[in-house]
Design an enzyme around this catalytic site. Structure first.
Site, PDB file in Angstrom:
ATOM      1  N   GLY A 320       6.539 115.353  88.443  1.00 27.72           N
ATOM      2  CA  GLY A 320       6.837 116.038  87.928  1.00 27.72           C
ATOM      3  C   GLY A 320       8.637 116.114  87.189  1.00 27.72           C
ATOM      4  O   GLY A 320       8.089 115.925  86.048  1.00 27.72           O
ATOM      5  N   ARG A 321       9.414 116.271  87.534  1.00 27.49           N
ATOM      6  CA  ARG A 321      11.098 116.102  87.230  1.00 27.49           C
ATOM      7  C   ARG A 321      10.923 114.759  85.869  1.00 27.49           C
ATOM      8  O   ARG A 321      11.719 114.908  84.728  1.00 27.49           O
ATOM      9  CB  ARG A 321      11.527 116.624  87.605  1.00 27.49           C
ATOM     10  CG  ARG A 321      12.259 115.475  88.812  1.00 27.49           C
ATOM     11  CD  ARG A 321      13.505 115.562  89.198  1.00 27.49           C
ATOM     12  NE  ARG A 321      12.978 116.750  90.329  1.00 27.49           N
ATOM     13  CZ  ARG A 321      13.478 117.795  90.816  1.00 27.49           C
ATOM     14  NH1 ARG A 321      15.105 117.841  90.368  1.00 27.49           N
ATOM     15  NH2 ARG A 321      13.376 118.590  91.769  1.00 27.49           N
ATOM     16  N   CYS A 393      29.773 136.082  85.389  1.00 30.63           N
ATOM     17  CA  CYS A 393      31.152 136.629  86.503  1.00 30.63           C
ATOM     18  C   CYS A 393      30.690 136.273  88.113  1.00 30.63           C
ATOM     19  O   CYS A 393      30.338 137.080  88.649  1.00 30.63           O
ATOM     20  CB  CYS A 393      31.044 138.350  86.239  1.00 30.63           C
ATOM     21  SG  CYS A 393      31.865 138.977  84.583  1.00 30.63           S
ATOM     22  N   TYR A 423      13.455 121.878  84.924  1.00 27.28           N
ATOM     23  CA  TYR A 423      13.277 123.731  85.810  1.00 27.28           C
ATOM     24  C   TYR A 423      14.539 124.082  85.638  1.00 27.28           C
ATOM     25  O   TYR A 423      15.571 125.167  85.915  1.00 27.28           O
ATOM     26  CB  TYR A 423      13.634 122.807  87.274  1.00 27.28           C
ATOM     27  CG  TYR A 423      12.425 123.269  87.869  1.00 27.28           C
ATOM     28  CD1 TYR A 423      11.714 123.133  88.277  1.00 27.28           C
ATOM     29  CD2 TYR A 423      12.459 121.065  88.169  1.00 27.28           C
ATOM     30  CE1 TYR A 423      10.144 122.662  88.396  1.00 27.28           C
ATOM     31  CE2 TYR A 423      11.097 120.781  88.641  1.00 27.28           C
ATOM     32  CZ  TYR A 423      10.908 121.674  89.039  1.00 27.28           C
ATOM     33  OH  TYR A 423       8.965 120.749  89.110  1.00 27.28           O
TER      34      TYR A 423
END
Length: 465
Positions: A320-321, A393, A423
């Site tokens: 994964g990451r 905003c 991600y």
């Protein structure tokens, strides 16, 4: 207890920062484990990546921009591939998907996981051999399943009875027998954010082991004339820093694996332990080296298989990451700096940059923590507690909740946020109609765009009125 970022900020200086964030002795220093290997600070204080100063990158490509150290990414792919030599390591396209990145992962020996038709299209366009692809997802459409079967992806991970039925019909019609793995919900809850813990009972993925669904799903695949039961798959979560949870999940998987082999007389070939191994976002994170993870997981599976009386199957993992995350940082330009004085004399600098939650929503979505550094110069100013915020905003538009930056940080300065490879771009948005940043890859002293910056014209082109 979670406290909203706009409230309860009272007390002295120390009370405003998390306990793990210490006041730095040198606000210009970099913590190596947070950064790609090619990132360093030159004598003049300017951050360099692969020998290139970030000032030059900002001038040529603009800000904000994701900056990929390609040599670092390739080295991470190789280290995982070598650690699991003989077994399969899958790169997760969902973490970051582009032709250049998927191609690099494959060139360094990795397989690739996709979970949508879009990710599959990018992988095929990158020249990845279909047999090196796995297809995930809890709600694959018939069209997606049909394409996966037609191009002969290496494995399809079944996630529901409905999907198994669809696959049977598609395979029978196509005359192709796809390799299917069954995703097993092993009932092990990883110690991570609840949205990225994926093997506890009350969630959408997989077949439950406890109620017999996992066995029944595997039995249906294994007895089908049109599907080949390739093995079992599990994934217990993401951002995991040790292998203790895998001791329970692997034991439960191996027991089911042994039962199926005996009852179905099926020559299943593969056991996927998932992964989701952690990376360092801040000084509180200390991930294990791939070799240590590989040795621990192999030992666990070997012992479980010996106890079950079966041969050790081919293993596969999904880091994964840990592969792409540390290889990228986001480069921003400071727009405004606003000191906010709180009660008891404490204060915080609000440093606004030209990006925000449209290029990194993880802080708002997962309460994720990041670090930051002044990238365009060195500073002799004292460290000041700062919060890096975006231009959107939204009160929750926070990039880095807590960090010490030089007290003289000013408009026009460049800031770099490490660990943004996973991600961030893939979960990016056009909130407030802000175009998404480019991805700039640096290798061998040269920089090139691998994903172009969106423009307002791109947004208007899709607005058909």
């Amino acid at each position: 207890m979670h406290i909203h970022e706009a409230g309860a900020m009272h007390g002295d200086f120390a009370s405003l920062r998390p306990s793990w964030l210490g006041v730095p002795d040198n606000v210009n220093a970099l913590l190596p484990r947070l950064w790609a290997r090619g990132v360093e600070r030159a004598d003049d204080g300017v951050l360099h990546v692969g020998g290139l100063p970030v000032e030059h990158l900002a001038a040529e490509f603009g800000t904000p921009a994701y900056v990929l150290d390609e040599d670092d990414f390739r080295a991470r792919c190789r280290s995982w591939s070598e650690a699991f030599g003989g077994d399969d390591v899958y790169y997760a396209a969902k973490a970051f998907c582009s032709k250049a990145v998927l191609r690099a992962a494959a060139e360094e020996g990795l397989m690739v996981d996709v979970c949508t038709a879009g990710e599959l299209a990018v992988a095929l366009a990158a020249g990845i051999e279909p047999r090196r692809l796995g297809f995930h997802g809890n709600n694959k459409s018939e069209a997606e399943l049909r394409e996966a079967v037609d191009v002969r992806v290496g494995r399809i991970i079944a996630d529901s009875y409905t999907e198994i039925e669809r696959l049977e019909a598609i395979a029978a019609e196509a005359g192709i027998r796809p390799h299917v793995m069954v995703r097993v919900n092993v009932g092990v809850e990883a110690h991570t954010h609840e949205y990225i813990a994926t093997a506890h009972e009350d969630q959408k993925f997989g077949f439950s082991l406890s109620d017999g669904d996992a066995y029944e799903a595997a039995r249906r695949v294994g007895t089908s004339k049109h599907l080949y039961l390739a093995g079992l798959h599990s994934h217990i979560g993401s951002q995991i820093f040790d292998t203790s949870a895998f001791e329970v999940s692997a034991l439960r998987l191996v027991r089911l694996f042994a039962r199926l082999q005996e009852e179905l007389d099926e020559d299943m070939a593969e056991l996927d332990l998932g992964g989701g191994f952690g990376m360092a976002y801040t000084s509180q994170d200390d991930p294990l080296p791939p070799a240590d993870i590989a040795a621990s997981l192999r030992k666990i599976v070997e012992e479980d298989c010996a106890a079950a009386g079966i041969a050790v199957p081919r293993l596969s993992v999904e880091p994964g990451r840990a592969l792409i995350g540390p290889a990228v940082f986001t480069l921003y330009q400071v727009g405004t700096v606003k000191p906010v004085t709180l009660s008891a004399g404490a204060s915080r600098l609000y440093v606004s940059v030209d990006g925000g939650m449209s290029d990194n929503v993880r802080t708002a979505l997962y309460d994720a923590t990041y670090s930051a550094t002044l990238a365009s110069r060195a500073s002799t100013a004292a460290p000041a507690l700062a919060r890096v915020v975006g231009r959107h905003c939204e009160a929750g538009d926070i990039v880095v909740k807590d960090e010490f930056l030089p007290a003289d940080v000013a408009p026009g300065d460049l800031l770099a946020v490490p660990g943004t490879g996973a991600y961030c771009r893939s979960m990016g948005s056009n909130y407030n109609h802000v175009p998404r940043p480019p991805v700039v890859a640096v290798r061998d002293g040269e920089a090139r765009v691998i994903l172009a910056r969106e423009t307002v014209d791109d947004l208007l082109r899709l607005d058909v009125g």
